[in-house]
Design a protein around this motif. Sequence first.
Motif, mmCIF file in Angstrom:
data_model
loop_
_atom_site.group_PDB
_atom_site.id
_atom_site.type_symbol
_atom_site.label_atom_id
_atom_site.label_comp_id
_atom_site.label_asym_id
_atom_site.label_seq_id
_atom_site.Cartn_x
_atom_site.Cartn_y
_atom_site.Cartn_z
ATOM 1 N N MET A 59 -36.699 86.773 56.165
ATOM 2 C CA MET A 59 -35.246 87.699 56.199
ATOM 3 C C MET A 59 -34.010 87.037 56.649
ATOM 4 O O MET A 59 -34.120 86.282 57.395
ATOM 5 C CB MET A 59 -35.713 88.675 57.049
ATOM 6 N N ASN A 60 -33.100 87.316 55.709
ATOM 7 C CA ASN A 60 -31.680 86.663 56.192
ATOM 8 C C ASN A 60 -30.663 87.809 56.435
ATOM 9 O O ASN A 60 -30.145 88.356 55.568
ATOM 10 C CB ASN A 60 -31.248 85.815 54.986
ATOM 11 N N THR A 61 -30.724 88.008 57.766
ATOM 12 C CA THR A 61 -29.497 89.217 58.068
ATOM 13 C C THR A 61 -28.217 88.422 58.499
ATOM 14 O O THR A 61 -27.952 87.373 58.930
ATOM 15 C CB THR A 61 -29.878 89.789 59.240
ATOM 16 N N GLN A 62 -27.176 89.147 57.850
ATOM 17 C CA GLN A 62 -25.960 88.321 58.205
ATOM 18 C C GLN A 62 -25.391 89.059 59.588
ATOM 19 O O GLN A 62 -25.894 90.009 59.939
ATOM 20 C CB GLN A 62 -24.839 88.825 57.190
#
Lengths: 449, 444
Positions: free
Chosen positions: B1-4
């Motif tokens: 998961m790539n959360t900004q």
Amino acid sequence: MKIVIIGNGIAGTNAARFIRKRSEHEIVLISDESWQPFSRTALMYIYMGHLKTEHTYLYEDWFWAKNRIERVFGRVNRLDVQARRLWLNDGAELSYDKLIIATGSLPNKLGWPGQDLAGVQGLYHLQDLAGMERHSPGLQRAVVVGGGLIGIEMAEMFHARHIPVTLLVREKSFWGNVLPAEESEMINRHLREHGIDLRLGAELQSIVDNGRGGAGAVLTKEGERIDCGFVGLTVGVSPNVGFLRDSGIELGRGVLVDAYLCTSDPHVFAIGDCAELRQPAAGRRPIEAIWYTGRMMGQTVAATICGEKTAYQPRLWFNSAKFFDIEYQVYGDVPARLPATVSSLYWEHPAGKKAVRINFDTATKAVTGFNLMGIRYRHEVCEKWILDGAPIETVLQQLSLANFDPEFFSEQEKQIVGQYNARQGTHLQLQSARKLDLVRRFLISKSSI
Amino acid sequence: MNTQTVPSLSLANPHPPGATLQQKIALALVGIGLLILLLSWAGQASWQPLLSFVLSFSLITAGGLWYARDIYRGLPEGIKNNGVMFRSLSNRGIAGWITGVMITGFYTCLYWYPEWLRGLIQLFDPFSRALRGLAADQWFVYGSFYTFAVLLMGLKFMLKYRHNRYQIIRTVSVMFFQLIFSFLLPAWMQLLHQPDFYFSYFWPLKAEYLFPDKIAYLTGNYAHLGVFLVFWGAVMSFVAVPVLTYFYGKRWYCSWVCGCGALAETAGDPFRTLSDKSLRAWKIERWLIHSVLVFIVLTTVLLWLNSWKQGAVLGQFSQAFSKTYGFLIGSMFAGVVGTGFYPILGNRGWCRFGCPQAAILGLFQKYFSRFRITTNGGQCISCGNCSTYCEMGIDVKAYAQRGQDIVRASCVGCGIFSAVCPRGVLRLENGSIDISERGAELRL
């Protein structure tokens, strides 16, 4: 007598200074960190541009010649306690009559994948500052791991350079294992007010390689990925004693020392962050890696070495810090979670940036500790109240004596007493002003208890 | 998961990409104001002196205040020293040297080539006539610039230290004394055809106030007022100075009243870190400042002797003596070096090394005063902020790290050391006792 001191932090430097004060012994101070002993606690201000490196030097250059303290730049590789000799990395050999180990700490690395990538480091040595400096140009975001004193310092440093910071704090609140809930919450608010991306209850899983051997992102245990070019590891420090493994000196986590700061070898002493007391005083930890204890140990060991055998007695606990704009002072015992036998008076300014906490024994009413946020109190006055076992109500009536804020600052003592009165149904009145003469009179007065 | 990461919503605006649009506009206004000033200097003010004057100073004031407000607005209250050591202006960089040369050049024109300032004098003419009923001269231009700088930079200083009431009250005080006592009051006295007397300066800083010829002039030409002015000067020099200094230290004058202090504490604030903290500098300081004091005392005594002997002592040298003092100390030291070298020697060069008033106040402070700086137990971490930001070059840290109280002749009690201390260690006090020996065993 020839005395060799390894490490020129505040502990080693203070030992040298007090040995000279007391004797004509030959003194050699070894360091491979900095030729000039400097203030480690000021590193952040160099990076932030408040100070230059030379402003942090403990003494002017003439001091060392005048006091005949020989400085040696080098790293001790090997130590032979039988022969009382040591060897530096450049091959030089030194003999000693007494040796003082004051090698300080190393930042902890707790085995995270990627912890040895470029741009992943702690903040302790001058070289760490250089590392931060090297990685700062063009840095898009820094992640700082650890919600303690160095963590918030690092966050403030990057913030001062306009570099976005994410602060990962494992606890539910900043420095939650040391600060009581209200103070801790105040700092949470303050961090966010400054635009720090504060992640509470967030733990580091691993650090991702950016493909070039440097930090590219962190992964948290919660499954988040935070892109960054720098990772600050500030989850505590451990004694820097690796070079002593084969020396025969008895080690625990640090160098084990008795009450006189003497190691298992009668000619070798250890002070400061790297010393581990075999029997710490009641309520104190065996290793206390803070500035003030290092300084006191340096002075104590100097007395013993110069023939006046002196046990290390750190007196009452105190410490201080500054969290961005909020100053913090603690005197005595103020645990994060209140024991059942202790009560707490906590007053907070409506604006939420000043607070005073006074802990006292519920049964005897004797005060046991002070926490000050954004307000300055006098060290000696608070210490005397605590050591005298002064009851909370006496302390409240005299509270102005402790106030150390600059002139014209609004004094909050009336509100604090008012809050106590409101809760306890008492009618206490402030009876003292913060005049220096009254403070003096109080300090020299005999305890009335 | 790539959360900004969430963009910061903080008012603190931690990541400004440079100057904001508002700051750019504000600086543009200042720039236009300065341009009009320069054009006027070049002789263009004769066209519309009043309009040019009003336009120029309104633009500089509005732009300056707008800029200052914008850089501090929304920032949490606290010490604002980020990046101080990286700035060219306050670190003897290119901007610092250019500024130093410009101010020094201006002073040179002012003292020795006033005709080069003709354009500026013209610009100030309508203002001078309105205020004091006289044509402008170079001294009026100078006084106006000086007061303007104190007021504008004083407001900026107050924004910077808005969390610190000591700094705010002190700054209001120096602004007040500069505006009223050193600018408006002398001007109004001239409007009423009285002498332009500066109530906030006295012997030995304003040495001529106790010189025989000045006294003769005042009492001879202005009757009762003249006698009062002479009396005022003498009372300030010989009663107010010792008494007030006994109770409050020299700060009551140097960082609350004095005009030199006013400029140093406001416009000079960015240069406070430049003062030399070394032991060597302290030695030079003591030799220099006390030599100036001896020189002015000798001059005064000789002039009085000469006057008493009706010119028999000095003959034609009597004027030469006070002239020498005026040139060497008054113009060269206090003006050209004192202010022109702000970006090189720091903002208190004159106050520290030259001012005879400071020397006297300092002697009182050191030997007959309740004023001192106390340290808070063992809390010092030797960081060096106090010494670095001391404009008088006192190595405060050397005392603080030993837990020692500080009584130094040069300290003007600005209180910045206490503000910048990150551990709450230092405090200005008025107390009758030296408490250095308190808790001696705690001392490190």
